[in-house]
Design an enzyme around this catalytic site. Structure first.
Site, PDB file in Angstrom:
ATOM      1  N   VAL A  11       0.831  -1.206   0.000  1.00  0.00           N
ATOM      2  CA  VAL A  11       0.000   0.000   0.000  1.00  0.00           C
ATOM      3  C   VAL A  11       0.864   1.255   0.000  1.00  0.00           C
ATOM      4  CG1 VAL A  11      -1.659   1.317   1.384  1.00  0.00           C
ATOM      5  CG2 VAL A  11      -1.989  -1.125   1.045  1.00  0.00           C
ATOM      6  N   GLU A 150      -7.583   2.038   1.509  1.00  0.00           N
ATOM      7  CA  GLU A 150      -6.999   1.677   0.219  1.00  0.00           C
ATOM      8  C   GLU A 150      -7.662   0.394  -0.276  1.00  0.00           C
ATOM      9  OE1 GLU A 150      -4.673   3.329  -1.778  1.00  0.00           O
ATOM     10  OE2 GLU A 150      -5.675   1.779  -2.955  1.00  0.00           O
ATOM     11  N   LEU A 152      -6.673  -1.194  -3.252  1.00  0.00           N
ATOM     12  CA  LEU A 152      -5.919  -1.794  -4.368  1.00  0.00           C
ATOM     13  C   LEU A 152      -5.732  -3.297  -4.195  1.00  0.00           C
ATOM     14  CD1 LEU A 152      -2.744  -2.311  -3.324  1.00  0.00           C
ATOM     15  CD2 LEU A 152      -2.609   0.136  -3.704  1.00  0.00           C
ATOM     16  N   LEU A 268     -17.155 -14.027  -8.634  1.00  0.00           N
ATOM     17  CA  LEU A 268     -18.018 -15.220  -8.562  1.00  0.00           C
ATOM     18  C   LEU A 268     -17.261 -16.420  -9.132  1.00  0.00           C
ATOM     19  CD1 LEU A 268     -21.670 -14.164  -9.508  1.00  0.00           C
ATOM     20  CD2 LEU A 268     -20.780 -14.841  -7.279  1.00  0.00           C
ATOM     21  N   ALA A 270     -15.478 -19.717  -8.545  1.00  0.00           N
ATOM     22  CA  ALA A 270     -15.304 -20.747  -7.510  1.00  0.00           C
ATOM     23  C   ALA A 270     -13.906 -21.345  -7.613  1.00  0.00           C
ATOM     24  CB  ALA A 270     -16.351 -21.829  -7.702  1.00  0.00           C
ATOM     25  N   GLY A 275      -7.352 -16.140  -0.381  1.00  0.00           N
ATOM     26  CA  GLY A 275      -6.170 -16.075   0.474  1.00  0.00           C
ATOM     27  C   GLY A 275      -5.667 -14.655   0.428  1.00  0.00           C
ATOM     28  N   CYS A 278      -5.271  -9.769   3.041  1.00  0.00           N
ATOM     29  CA  CYS A 278      -6.388  -8.920   3.498  1.00  0.00           C
ATOM     30  C   CYS A 278      -7.658  -9.660   3.889  1.00  0.00           C
ATOM     31  CB  CYS A 278      -6.725  -7.901   2.415  1.00  0.00           C
ATOM     32  SG  CYS A 278      -5.447  -6.673   2.234  1.00  0.00           S
ATOM     33  N   LYS A 281      -7.672 -11.789   7.198  1.00  0.00           N
ATOM     34  CA  LYS A 281      -7.389 -10.911   8.341  1.00  0.00           C
ATOM     35  C   LYS A 281      -8.571  -9.970   8.595  1.00  0.00           C
ATOM     36  CE  LYS A 281      -4.552  -7.347   7.332  1.00  0.00           C
ATOM     37  NZ  LYS A 281      -4.969  -5.995   7.645  1.00  0.00           N
TER      38      LYS A 281
HETATM   39  C1  UDX Z   1      -8.216  -7.637  -1.828  1.00  0.00           C
HETATM   40  C2  UDX Z   1      -9.297  -6.621  -2.253  1.00  0.00           C
HETATM   41  O1  UDX Z   1      -9.820  -6.995  -3.542  1.00  0.00           O
HETATM   42  C3  UDX Z   1      -8.724  -5.210  -2.296  1.00  0.00           C
HETATM   43  O2  UDX Z   1      -9.756  -4.292  -2.596  1.00  0.00           O
HETATM   44  C4  UDX Z   1      -8.122  -4.894  -0.922  1.00  0.00           C
HETATM   45  O3  UDX Z   1      -7.540  -3.623  -0.908  1.00  0.00           O
HETATM   46  C5  UDX Z   1      -7.068  -5.931  -0.548  1.00  0.00           C
HETATM   47  O4  UDX Z   1      -7.661  -7.243  -0.581  1.00  0.00           O
HETATM   48  P1  UDX Z   1      -6.158  -8.844  -2.988  1.00  0.00           P
HETATM   49  O5  UDX Z   1      -6.068  -9.610  -1.716  1.00  0.00           O
HETATM   50  O6  UDX Z   1      -4.928  -8.261  -3.582  1.00  0.00           O
HETATM   51  O7  UDX Z   1      -7.200  -7.641  -2.841  1.00  0.00           O
HETATM   52  O8  UDX Z   1      -6.733  -9.832  -4.098  1.00  0.00           O
HETATM   53  P2  UDX Z   1      -8.143 -10.138  -4.792  1.00  0.00           P
HETATM   54  O9  UDX Z   1      -7.968  -9.990  -6.241  1.00  0.00           O
HETATM   55  O10 UDX Z   1      -9.263  -9.430  -4.167  1.00  0.00           O
HETATM   56  O11 UDX Z   1      -8.271 -11.701  -4.487  1.00  0.00           O
HETATM   57  C6  UDX Z   1      -8.312 -12.193  -3.147  1.00  0.00           C
HETATM   58  C7  UDX Z   1      -8.445 -13.699  -3.130  1.00  0.00           C
HETATM   59  O12 UDX Z   1      -9.723 -14.103  -3.597  1.00  0.00           O
HETATM   60  C8  UDX Z   1      -7.430 -14.423  -4.023  1.00  0.00           C
HETATM   61  O13 UDX Z   1      -6.937 -15.538  -3.323  1.00  0.00           O
HETATM   62  C9  UDX Z   1      -8.235 -14.854  -5.223  1.00  0.00           C
HETATM   63  O14 UDX Z   1      -7.713 -16.004  -5.841  1.00  0.00           O
HETATM   64  C10 UDX Z   1      -9.590 -15.106  -4.594  1.00  0.00           C
HETATM   65  N1  UDX Z   1     -10.721 -14.961  -5.530  1.00  0.00           N
HETATM   66  C11 UDX Z   1     -10.997 -13.749  -6.089  1.00  0.00           C
HETATM   67  C12 UDX Z   1     -11.531 -16.062  -5.783  1.00  0.00           C
HETATM   68  O15 UDX Z   1     -11.307 -17.158  -5.262  1.00  0.00           O
HETATM   69  N2  UDX Z   1     -12.613 -15.900  -6.597  1.00  0.00           N
HETATM   70  C13 UDX Z   1     -12.917 -14.714  -7.185  1.00  0.00           C
HETATM   71  O16 UDX Z   1     -13.922 -14.657  -7.910  1.00  0.00           O
HETATM   72  C14 UDX Z   1     -12.081 -13.614  -6.925  1.00  0.00           C
END
Ligand code: UDX
Length: 447
Positions: A11, A150, A152, A268, A270, A275, A278, A281
């Protein structure tokens, strides 16, 4: 404006470089000496697309060893230090506390605004102002604090920071909010020249909506947004498990659901569940904060438990498909928590590997960028750079991270090297016909 960004993680570093791109004078404070030295040499301390290029564009950003006079002359100080989870589900605020003392010791101007970008429990903004105040020497005023969460995503962090869906500014005083708004004015108005490789996507040209709120609301918006997205993923994973039971196809089901504008198709997909640093936690922390105030957040707890089960279910599917786990060789394609990042925090692949090892399997993993980070962490399984080599002699293969590198592999070649036949597509990203065409057995999640 003169901006000090404290904490050069995802960040902080991304925010600092984006603000430098907007013409602000940026100072990056970082406690880790090794990281500071890397940054001064223009070397990214972690993998993030465009980071190297933005570091090269902004060699004017300084990364000092000490606060010195930087705080006192700053218009804003951005707090972006880590707030890792505590074992009971709360947030560890020790880094924020230490920073508050440093800011107080270094001294700040009366007009300096402390902007919190770290995800912190509701009420932390007010506490931070009082905490800094309590350590101030001489002239004592209550520092002005704002919350500017944030949103992102790793892997597309710069794109999200240049072209956000919204900017949330929480503060008690309108003048504080106005100053933060000024800092992000160019982003709000989208009237900057984008860096050559980070063009706006078509259709993303207008003003970015800015929402001004109270401090606690801004803090909660961050938690609630992440909790909603995490719950959406857990929801679709639950539906995928029902698909497995009734013989439906989750790809078709989520498409059919996502076409409803009220539901919307994103998040959406699956698979093995969420993981990263963010979601886990923040959902736990929100649930914990609710419990501390006497409210049981049942939906959040269910989202967490569905997510944990998704990893166990993958192990069960592998066990069923291989006729047990003991003595079997399993290769994981991908270990980072999602493609586009080297981040291993709460990566489903790590939990699944540990479960397999605990049940007697021999695990090998490959990943296009995370291997050096996995080595540094000392993971308890073998790491092999070449995916084909990693799959030699495997009884089963699990696609754990849908890196583009793994989407058009030569499955005929893989089949020849494998001992068994099972391919578990944990991200529903492989072409089933191609895998089966090579004589392998394909299993997906809800398809
Ligand atoms: C997330 C939030 O999207 C972001 O707004 C915040 O600031 C930080 O946390 P990030 O953890 O970088 O971002 O990744 P993200 O793209 O959101 O994916 C998170 C997890 O969800 C990943 O493990 C991803 O594989 C999983 N995921 C995402 C799914 O299993 N299915 C989906 O449809 C989308």
């Amino acid at each position: 404006m003169k901006v000090v960004v404290a904490g050069m993680g995802y960040v902080g570093l991304v925010t600092g470089l984006v603000l430098a791109e907007m013409g602000h004078e940026v100072v990056g404070m970082e406690k880790d000496k090794k990281k500071r030295e890397l940054l001064r040499s223009g070397i990214p301390p972690f993998y993030e697309p465009h980071l190297e290029e933005l570091l090269a564009r902004h060699t004017e950003v300084v990364y000092p060893d000490e606060w010195g006079g930087w705080g006192a002359c700053a218009d804003v100080i951005i707090v972006s230090v880590g707030t890792p989870p505590l074992p009971q589900g709360g947030s560890d605020l020790s880094q924020v506390r230490a920073l508050a003392q440093e800011i107080a010791r270094a001294g700040i101007g009366k007009e300096t605004v402390i902007i919190n970008k770290s995800t912190v429990p509701m009420g932390t903004g007010g506490w931070l102002s009082r905490e800094i105040h309590s350590h101030m020497k001489g002239q004592r005023f209550l520092p002005r604090v704002a919350s500017c969460p944030e949103f992102l995503r790793e892997g597309v962090a710069f794109y999200d920071a240049f072209y956000p869906d919204r900017i949330v500014i929480g503060a008690d005083r309108p003048t504080t909010r106005a100053k933060v708004r000024m800092l992000f004015e160019k982003i709000e108005k989208q009237n900057f020249e984008p860096p050559p490789t980070l063009e706006r996507a078509t259709g993303k040209r207008g003003r970015v909506p800015v929402l001004e709120t109270g401090l606690e609301s801004a803090e909660l918006i961050k938690y609630a947004s992440n909790a909603f997205l995490a719950t959406k993923i857990s929801f679709i994973n639950e539906v995928a498990n029902i698909c497995d039971a009734v013989g439906a196809d989750i790809g078709e089901v989520s498409k059919g659901m996502g076409l409803d504008a009220r539901i919307a198709g994103r998040f959406l997909r699956a698979g093995l569940g969420w993981g990263g640093s963010c979601f886990g936690k923040d959902v736990s922390s929100l649930s914990h904060q609710a419990a501390e105030r006497g409210y049981v957040a049942r939906l959040l707890q269910s989202a967490i438990s569905v997510n944990a089960f998704q990893r166990e279910k993958a192990v069960q599917k592998l066990a069923e498909g291989m006729g047990g786990v003991r003595g079997k060789r399993v290769t994981l394609l991908g270990i980072s928590f999602k493609p586009g990042t080297s981040d291993l925090r709460d990566a489903p692949a790590l939990t699944i590997a540990q479960k397999l090892i605990d049940r007697g399997a021999l695990v090998t993993a490959t990943d296009p960028v995370a291997l050096p980070f996995a080595r540094e962490e000392g993971v308890p399984f073998s790491l092999v750079a070449c995916p084909y080599e990693a799959m030699e002699g495997a009884d089963s293969v699990l696609l754990a991270t849908e890196w583009p590198d793994y989407l058009d592999l030569d499955w005929d070649r893989i089949k020849k090297g494998m001992r068994g036949k099972l391919v578990l597509d944990g991200r529903n990203s492989l072409d089933r016909a191609v895998v089966e065409g090579a004589g392998l057995r394909y299993k997906g999640v809800g398809r």
